[in-house]
Design an enzyme around this catalytic site. Sequence first.
Site, mmCIF file in Angstrom:
data_model
loop_
_atom_site.group_PDB
_atom_site.id
_atom_site.type_symbol
_atom_site.label_atom_id
_atom_site.label_comp_id
_atom_site.label_asym_id
_atom_site.label_seq_id
_atom_site.Cartn_x
_atom_site.Cartn_y
_atom_site.Cartn_z
ATOM 1 N N ARG A 113 -12.974 -7.841 -3.828
ATOM 2 C CA ARG A 113 -12.589 -7.681 -2.511
ATOM 3 C C ARG A 113 -12.213 -6.281 -2.250
ATOM 4 O O ARG A 113 -11.330 -5.603 -2.962
ATOM 5 C CB ARG A 113 -11.605 -8.795 -2.360
ATOM 6 C CG ARG A 113 -10.913 -8.827 -0.789
ATOM 7 C CD ARG A 113 -9.480 -7.517 -0.735
ATOM 8 N NE ARG A 113 -8.902 -7.678 0.748
ATOM 9 C CZ ARG A 113 -8.064 -6.810 0.877
ATOM 10 N NH1 ARG A 113 -7.324 -5.951 0.070
ATOM 11 N NH2 ARG A 113 -7.483 -6.806 1.955
ATOM 12 N N THR A 154 1.048 -1.288 0.034
ATOM 13 C CA THR A 154 0.110 -0.118 0.142
ATOM 14 C C THR A 154 1.052 1.300 -0.105
ATOM 15 O O THR A 154 2.232 1.127 0.311
ATOM 16 C CB THR A 154 -0.925 -0.092 1.206
ATOM 17 O OG1 THR A 154 -1.613 -1.128 1.442
ATOM 18 C CG2 THR A 154 -2.041 1.113 1.139
ATOM 19 N N MET A 208 -2.748 -6.428 5.893
ATOM 20 C CA MET A 208 -3.978 -7.167 5.487
ATOM 21 C C MET A 208 -4.907 -6.291 6.054
ATOM 22 O O MET A 208 -5.214 -6.446 7.208
ATOM 23 C CB MET A 208 -3.904 -8.563 5.738
ATOM 24 C CG MET A 208 -4.869 -9.420 5.427
ATOM 25 S SD MET A 208 -4.933 -9.542 3.826
ATOM 26 C CE MET A 208 -3.353 -10.672 3.308
ATOM 27 N N GLY A 209 -5.548 -5.844 5.173
ATOM 28 C CA GLY A 209 -6.855 -4.852 5.417
ATOM 29 C C GLY A 209 -7.904 -5.471 6.381
ATOM 30 O O GLY A 209 -8.485 -4.770 6.998
#
Length: 315
Positions: free
Chosen positions: A204, A176, A229-230
């Site tokens: 997703r 990110t 990891m969102g």
Amino acid sequence: MIVASLAIHGGAGTIPRANFTPESYKAARDGLRDALRAGWAVLSKGGLAVDAVEAAVVALENHPSFNAGHGAVLNAAGDHELDAAIMDGRDRRAGAIASARAIRNPVRAARRVMEASDCVLLSAAGADAFAREQGLEMVEQAYFTTPLRQQHWLRAQEEQAGLLKRERSEAEKHGTVGAVAFDDHGNLAAATSTGGYTYKRAGRVGDTPIIGAGTYAANGVVAVSCTGMGEFFIRRGTSHDIAARIRYRGESLEAATAAAIADLTEDGCGAGLIAIDGAGRIALPHNTEGMYRGSVTADGVVSVGIYADDFAVVD
């Protein structure tokens, strides 16, 4: 006198040190430096924090070393679906897009959602259509693809088939980019952008465009941009949790961000974040081997790093 400060990240999923070539290592550090310069060019002239974070993230989206814009990862269908968000701490207005497929600079579209619509979040075809209406630059999917991301996609496919001979690195899985800023007027802002994680299910959406999860800013409190990891950040409401710790419990920036990383570590999540508080202090914590990161302090000193021991001043 300039009191502004700026911090950026290019993801906590860094390439293992042993796998970095001198050329790719330099390219990543140069990309961080150039993004800081883009944001600082705004702040050093008395510009607004929200303009600075947009400029910094655009630079990161344009750089192939990072998982956003040009260089974004591919989903399970072999396509790119891009997420981005921006938040202005002055009035807590925010804009975000999710699962966009054709916007060259997703953070620009997020800014337009914030300023030119009555929405906070637009997704998929709706996000692309809105960006076209706003006159933003649109591109074909091939623009986002790089040879490195194609390799990562093929390795994920091999993993799915049980053919992988070594475990995929964090850098092969996700990444990110983000920026947080504090301007001369005391304003805070945050922006985040991502391609998600390699081989993600089509449709997703992670934490990046979810205000209060991966992105948050409130004047006098904090600006935060997260990476990892969102799903874990969404469940924790990480960026807003940091703000609440500072606002309601009176915790320091260092304590609040450390607690957030500790929570995510307990969840088993490789995570990192950048944050600036209402006094312009910066925090860059992470629990991974490294995190692409950089900062500019009030005296204009630019520092970048990838691993725990290479954060240093650059020209």
